[in-house]
Structure formats: C-alpha cells, structure tokens
Design a protein around this motif. Sequence first.
Motif, PDB file in Angstrom:
ATOM      1  N   THR A 298      40.791  52.913  44.364  1.00 25.38           N
ATOM      2  CA  THR A 298      40.032  52.009  43.272  1.00 25.38           C
ATOM      3  C   THR A 298      39.231  51.144  44.423  1.00 25.38           C
ATOM      4  O   THR A 298      39.665  50.809  45.502  1.00 25.38           O
ATOM      5  N   GLY A 299      37.971  51.075  44.316  1.00 24.51           N
ATOM      6  CA  GLY A 299      37.085  50.127  45.139  1.00 24.51           C
ATOM      7  C   GLY A 299      37.440  48.884  45.058  1.00 24.51           C
ATOM      8  O   GLY A 299      37.947  48.359  46.071  1.00 24.51           O
ATOM      9  N   THR A 300      36.841  48.049  44.162  1.00 23.84           N
ATOM     10  CA  THR A 300      37.386  46.604  44.062  1.00 23.84           C
ATOM     11  C   THR A 300      38.019  46.274  42.552  1.00 23.84           C
ATOM     12  O   THR A 300      37.539  46.709  41.568  1.00 23.84           O
ATOM     13  N   LEU A 301      39.134  45.542  42.776  1.00 23.45           N
ATOM     14  CA  LEU A 301      39.898  45.051  41.689  1.00 23.45           C
ATOM     15  C   LEU A 301      39.614  43.522  41.426  1.00 23.45           C
ATOM     16  O   LEU A 301      39.624  42.843  42.316  1.00 23.45           O
ATOM     17  N   ILE A 302      39.141  43.261  40.342  1.00 25.45           N
ATOM     18  CA  ILE A 302      38.865  41.782  39.913  1.00 25.45           C
ATOM     19  C   ILE A 302      39.861  41.422  38.717  1.00 25.45           C
ATOM     20  O   ILE A 302      39.956  41.981  37.916  1.00 25.45           O
TER      21      ILE A 302
ATOM     22  N   TYR B  63      30.752  42.045  44.247  1.00 28.74           N
ATOM     23  CA  TYR B  63      30.157  43.596  44.661  1.00 28.74           C
ATOM     24  C   TYR B  63      30.136  43.562  46.343  1.00 28.74           C
ATOM     25  O   TYR B  63      29.542  42.915  46.799  1.00 28.74           O
ATOM     26  N   THR B  64      30.550  45.024  46.630  1.00 28.85           N
ATOM     27  CA  THR B  64      30.475  45.079  48.232  1.00 28.85           C
ATOM     28  C   THR B  64      30.038  46.656  48.275  1.00 28.85           C
ATOM     29  O   THR B  64      30.083  47.149  49.303  1.00 28.85           O
ATOM     30  N   GLY B  65      29.317  47.121  47.122  1.00 34.44           N
ATOM     31  CA  GLY B  65      28.705  48.551  47.230  1.00 34.44           C
ATOM     32  C   GLY B  65      29.728  49.551  46.782  1.00 34.44           C
ATOM     33  O   GLY B  65      29.364  50.843  46.733  1.00 34.44           O
ATOM     34  N   LEU B  66      30.889  48.926  46.349  1.00 34.96           N
ATOM     35  CA  LEU B  66      31.878  50.033  45.682  1.00 34.96           C
ATOM     36  C   LEU B  66      32.082  49.668  44.128  1.00 34.96           C
ATOM     37  O   LEU B  66      31.668  48.717  43.647  1.00 34.96           O
ATOM     38  N   PRO B  67      32.713  50.799  43.474  1.00 35.35           N
ATOM     39  CA  PRO B  67      32.618  50.586  42.032  1.00 35.35           C
ATOM     40  C   PRO B  67      33.741  49.426  41.940  1.00 35.35           C
ATOM     41  O   PRO B  67      34.671  49.159  42.602  1.00 35.35           O
ATOM     42  N   MET B  68      33.763  48.712  40.660  1.00 33.45           N
ATOM     43  CA  MET B  68      34.611  47.437  40.313  1.00 33.45           C
ATOM     44  C   MET B  68      35.198  47.523  39.197  1.00 33.45           C
ATOM     45  O   MET B  68      34.513  48.155  38.158  1.00 33.45           O
ATOM     46  N   LEU B  69      36.552  47.070  38.952  1.00 34.55           N
ATOM     47  CA  LEU B  69      37.258  47.195  37.866  1.00 34.55           C
ATOM     48  C   LEU B  69      37.842  45.844  37.621  1.00 34.55           C
ATOM     49  O   LEU B  69      38.600  45.310  38.349  1.00 34.55           O
ATOM     50  N   LEU B  70      37.342  45.210  36.573  1.00 31.83           N
ATOM     51  CA  LEU B  70      37.528  43.980  36.145  1.00 31.83           C
ATOM     52  C   LEU B  70      38.840  43.939  34.941  1.00 31.83           C
ATOM     53  O   LEU B  70      38.801  44.573  34.020  1.00 31.83           O
ATOM     54  N   VAL B  71      39.889  43.156  35.173  1.00 34.03           N
ATOM     55  CA  VAL B  71      40.859  43.016  34.083  1.00 34.03           C
ATOM     56  C   VAL B  71      41.128  41.448  33.856  1.00 34.03           C
ATOM     57  O   VAL B  71      40.617  40.735  34.693  1.00 34.03           O
ATOM     58  N   GLY B  72      41.953  41.217  32.889  1.00 32.70           N
ATOM     59  CA  GLY B  72      42.092  39.885  32.443  1.00 32.70           C
ATOM     60  C   GLY B  72      43.599  39.553  32.657  1.00 32.70           C
ATOM     61  O   GLY B  72      44.140  40.574  33.145  1.00 32.70           O
ATOM     62  N   MET B  73      43.936  38.328  32.336  1.00 35.01           N
ATOM     63  CA  MET B  73      45.438  38.138  32.664  1.00 35.01           C
ATOM     64  C   MET B  73      46.157  38.060  31.413  1.00 35.01           C
ATOM     65  O   MET B  73      47.377  37.670  31.351  1.00 35.01           O
ATOM     66  N   ASP B  74      45.656  38.774  30.495  1.00 35.70           N
ATOM     67  CA  ASP B  74      46.603  38.647  28.960  1.00 35.70           C
ATOM     68  C   ASP B  74      47.211  40.079  28.710  1.00 35.70           C
ATOM     69  O   ASP B  74      47.816  40.258  27.637  1.00 35.70           O
ATOM     70  N   THR B  75      47.220  41.037  29.685  1.00 35.73           N
ATOM     71  CA  THR B  75      47.991  42.206  29.522  1.00 35.73           C
ATOM     72  C   THR B  75      48.792  42.570  30.602  1.00 35.73           C
ATOM     73  O   THR B  75      48.686  43.284  31.670  1.00 35.73           O
ATOM     74  N   PRO B  76      49.884  41.721  30.802  1.00 36.14           N
ATOM     75  CA  PRO B  76      50.964  41.935  32.004  1.00 36.14           C
ATOM     76  C   PRO B  76      51.580  43.329  32.046  1.00 36.14           C
ATOM     77  O   PRO B  76      52.214  43.824  33.053  1.00 36.14           O
TER      78      PRO B  76
END
Length: 431
Positions: free
Chosen positions: A3-7, A92-105
């Motif tokens: 994956t590109g970037t995990l947020i 953003y660094t030019g790669l796809p980004m996937l953002l997740v929250g802290m509520d789904t451990p």
Amino acid sequence: MTTGTLILIAKEPVPGRVKTRLQTEFTPGEAAALARASLADTLATLERTPARHRVIALDGKPGAWLPPQFRIVAQRGDGLDERLAAAFEDSYTGLPMLLVGMDTPQITGPRLTVDWSGYDAVLGLTEDGGYWCLGLRQPDERALLGVPMSTDHTGSDQLTRLEGLGYRVKLLPTLRDMDTPQDAAAIAAAYPELRTARLYRRLVHAASPTLLFEQALDGAPVTAMGSDGSPLLRLSEMDRWQAPADDVDRLAISRCEGPVLDLGCGPGRIVTALAEQGVPALGVDISELAVRQTTDRGATALRRAIHDPLPGEGRWGSVLLMDGNIGIGGAPAALLERCAQLVRPNGLVVVEVDPDDDLDCTEAIVLHSAAGRRSTPLPWARVGSRAAIRYAAPAGLDAAEDWRTGDRAFLTLRRVHDRSRPVARSVRAPT
C-alpha cells in the motif's frame, strides 16, 4: 503488494475526551484505557502492513504509545470533514492513501493491502452507518467537505459524494466500530486475542462499586450478590430511595435531634425530608452523583468518605445510618465507633438494621449490572439488632429503643457519657 501511504486519524487517549459513549458502563479513565488499547491494536496492524509511508494525524500530544515508524501531522480544521481532508493533504507523497480510524481494533493487514487497479477511491463501511476507512489516490477536498459526519448515514453519504465526483469506488468489508459498551463486548467476543479484548474482560470483572452504584442511581438494574452468587441486596429498591421519604422514613427521623448527619445519604430523600421540617441536616456520600441528586433536591450534601474528616465532629445531635448503611465498610464496630465520635454527648445514632435480629454477617458483596459488569468485592455487613447492640457497646452507644414497622427494623442508640458503665438493655418499642 504494498500500500502507498497508511494514515491513522486518532485522538490522544485522554480521559473525558475519548470514547465518551462508553461512559454509560465505564469510567472516563476506563474508557480512555479501552481507547488506548484499541489504538495500540490498530497501530500494531499498521506496523505489520506493507506500506511506503505511515502517518498519524493526531489530535493531542504524542506519547510513548506512538511507534517511531509513523510521521506525525497535527489535525487541523474545525469539523471532522475538514480534518479528514487536511489529513489527506498533509500526508500526500504522490502515492495512493488509505486512512483508518482508531475505533476498529480488529482490522487486519490483508484488509488494508488494497489493489487499486481500476479504482479511484476505497471505502469501508461500518455497521452503525459510518465508515472505518477511506482511500483516495490524491487529496481532493471536494470528496469530504460538507459530508455530514457522525450520523447513521455518514457512510452512504460519503459513497454518494465519491460516486457523484465520478470516482470508481472499491468497497471493503463492513466492520463494527467500538463506540458503545455493546460494541466493545461484541468485538471482545469475536476477537478475544486483541489487547482491547483482554482489557475489556478485565474491566468487566473489576468494575468500581461506586460506578455500578451510580448506574443504579440512574435507574439501571443492579444486583448485589454474595460470594456464592446468591442475591443479597436488591438495588432495584433504589426506586424507594429516589422517591420522597415515606411514612417509615418519617417515623425514623422523628426520633432525631438536630442537627442531623446522614451517612451514605444516597439521592437525599432523608436529608430533604429533614430540611422540609426545618431540621438542619447534612448528607455525606462518596458518590458524586448521589451528592448532586441530593443538592438538586434543595438539600445539603458533601462528597466525603465516612472516615475522612467531617464538619462538626462531636457536635451532631443525631447521626443516621439508613437503608442498611450499617454495612458500609464491612466493619460495623468501627462504623459505630465513628458515629460515636461524630455525635455530641447524649446524641443519637439511628440505625436501620436487618429484620433478622440474629443476623451477623460480614461477607463481601459483588455488584452486577444488567450489561454484565461485575464489581470488585465490596466489604459489607448485614447485622440484626442483637449484633448491632453488641457492636455499639464498646463505642459507648446505649440502645435506647429497638423498634420495627412492616419489614424494616431500627435501633435508636444514645451516646453515653461514661463508657465504663453497662449498656442498657434494649426496649422493643411499639410503632
């Protein structure tokens, strides 16, 4: 596949600021601990997931819980929609980004390893109508600004917005996020290996007795059990405690000489009844909610433990131990000694005892909530009149009256000047 970037978008797990909906069953500190555990589980998964970059968009201060592999960006913006849009822009660094929250451990690496082929966005919905992840190939504030957040249709609204922009959206499996005690229980049951699940199990079986007592004050069904699991006290009687003083209560307080100190006052029906009669009275309770309910009735109460310093020690005309409060602490002799310290010479201690005259039990009790929480053992005593009189004697409290009405029993004790003289025999008074 990488994956590109995990947020990760997260809040610093500070009591009172995170997981407030868990506080119907957990204290603010316990809710924050569950948030920290969920955050740790999520960070561990993100660490294990192949990615070029890892970012945490943080609201608050970083702590020891933050792994070194993560770049920190501060959340910015007013609403959650603005903060999400900013997190994508700042990561953003030019790669796809996937953002997740802290509520789904319970998220796993395979769920986060997305094949972007043929897709412009990624969305993972949650059972409550929100979403647990959002992926974008590049920042686009149009995808987020104005989308209603924290509703039961946020997920569908977000999908509509993405599709309205012409995005091809890849949908990931629907998950349950941890917002409520019911969510926490379900996640802990389904994923017992998680740190969140282990903490949940510990907390469920080690609740603060005060917390469960306050739940009972708020109307939740709570039962006190003995060590063998048998019901001992029905906190459903809280209905009576919440109601105005009844005839039996008024008969008890008619014995009082002012000023009156009510130990373990609960929601304050006795203190209120005394105040209505013009008798100076103060309630004392360790429960913040009980004190607030008492003061809301217009009576006076103090949040304090019985053995802490109290106003007017040695000058109270009467001290009350109603509703079985002779059991507080599981040491009736010490409690009656404390009462003797509080009343003036010749002052009264009015005690509601168990209707079984011969009962003398100091077994700890455990409070159980309907939601499954169980308290740590609470030292408690249940004593009838004979045991109470025996415990009162060394404290210099003379049994002046032994009376009952209906299914409730009481003792009126008087503090004697000379503790060396024999205690008078009790008199069963007519009612």
